[in-house]
Design an enzyme around this catalytic site. Structure first.
Site: not given
Ligand code: DOR
Ligand code: ZN
Length: 346
Positions: A14, A16-18, A42, A100, A137, A175, A220, A248, A252, A264
């Site tokens: 899980h 997030h690479l953006r 996302n 997802k 989620h 998560h 979150l 996760d 940011h 978050a």
């Protein structure tokens, strides 16, 4: 106690690479230690179709540091208009490994997520037929439900009915943060698994709120009380194949975290393996570290074990920078609050 440990190269189930500058800055932090990762969809314009996943996959490969060997496993973002046939085509392509489900409004970039779960039933039935996992989620978004209860209520009101209505559906409760979630997954049979983050193994809600608010610990689902953290720790270190690492890691910029309405996410990619080795050693469970970080998720996602390895060595405290720099601004690295003695050797 051994001070050297070689394990199969980890799988972050899980991540997030953006995109853009952030992708270029955070990707090396993961590829340094990980063989593969399940990439969350996302983005600001979510990855909803196979073509989006192909294009994002290509951008990730282009951003790889020279010499890195890394397999991004793509996911699709479920919307109320997702077409079951498109999902099956994406799965058959071999590029997309999961779908997802974000309840609309539950977290970062979830506005296009699902409001009416009946609307996605045909997609879920098709996924059950083809054996494609659904990553969930697991939080309700009902404003009347206390934020600390949102996972347990989601399991009761949404997840359990979905699973009962869709026999054969393979589900990952992403998560997981509560003992309710741990119990549900432990008793859920081989079609159900849970990913666990590093930060939820380390912090409870006091760490966020006591002695001053700590925006870099806000994520979150929000961390819960200590008894829940203990349940997560027991599950992660147990060797049970239904629990595996999904960091996760969610970057940011500091400007967006240290803000009157902070975003978050904890950015853990850099020091995940050092943190985990310390956690597993303290639990006298180093012999289960490889199962948690490398084997269990590969088993669930039906991937062959990765032949490469990493070696962790124990010694003087290892230091990591406080932040990484990105062209969008600095991003603070998660601080575990205890010294890290385990280092991944090159
Ligand atoms: O803390 C989180 N950050 N939780 C999520 O579910 C999303 C993530 C993000 O994308 O920033
Ligand atoms: Zn996430």
């Amino acid at each position: 106690m051994a001070d050297r440990l070689t394990i199969a190269r980890p799988f972050d189930a899980h991540l997030h690479l953006r995109d853009g500058a952030m992708l270029r800055a955070v990707l090396p932090e993961t590829t340094r230690h990980f063989a593969r990762a399940l990439i969350m969809p996302n983005l600001v314009r979510p990855v909803v179709a196979l073509d989006d996943a192909r294009a994002y996959h290509a951008r990730i490969l282009k951003a790889l540091p020279a010499g890195a060997v890394f397999q991004p496993l793509m996911t699709l973002y479920l919307t109320e208009t997702t077409d079951p046939a498109d999902v099956a085509t994406a799965h058959a392509s071999g590029l997309v490994h999961a779908v997802k489900l974000y309840p609309a409004g539950a977290t970062t970039n979830s506005a296009s997520g699902v409001r009416d779960f009946d609307k996605v039933r045909p997609v879920l039935e098709r996924m059950a037929d083809i054996g494609m996992p659904l990553c969930v989620h697991g939080e309700v978004t009902d404003p009347d439900i206390d934020i600390f209860d949102r996972e347990a209520v989601f399991i009761e009101r949404v997840l359990d009915p979905i699973r009962k209505n869709t026999p054969g559906l393979r589900v990952v409760l992403e998560h997981v943060t509560t003992s309710d979630g741990v119990d549900y997954v432990r008793d859920g049979g081989p079609l159900l698994a849970a990913s666990i983050t590093v930060h939820h193994l380390i912090i409870n809600r006091n760490h966020i709120l006591a002695g001053g608010i700590k925006p870099h610990y806000y994520c979150l689902p929000v961390a819960k009380r200590e008894s829940h953290r203990q349940a997560l720790l027991a599950a992660a270190t147990s060797g049970n194949t239904g629990f595996f690492l999904g960091t996760d890691s969610a970057p940011h910029t500091d400007a967006l975290k240290e803000n009157a309405c902070g975003c978050a996410g904890c950015f853990t990619a850099t020091n995940t393996m050092s943190c985990l080795a310390g956690i597993f050693e303290a639990a006298d469970a180093l012999d289960h570290l490889q199962a948690f970080t490398s084997e269990n998720a590969a088993g669930f996602y039906r991937l062959p074990p990765d032949p490469a390895t990493i070696t962790l060595c124990k010694g003087e405290p290892v230091t990591y920078p406080d932040k990484i720099q990105t062209d969008d601004g600095p991003v603070s690295i998660f601080q575990p609050g205890f010294p890290l003695h385990w280092k991944v050797t090159p």
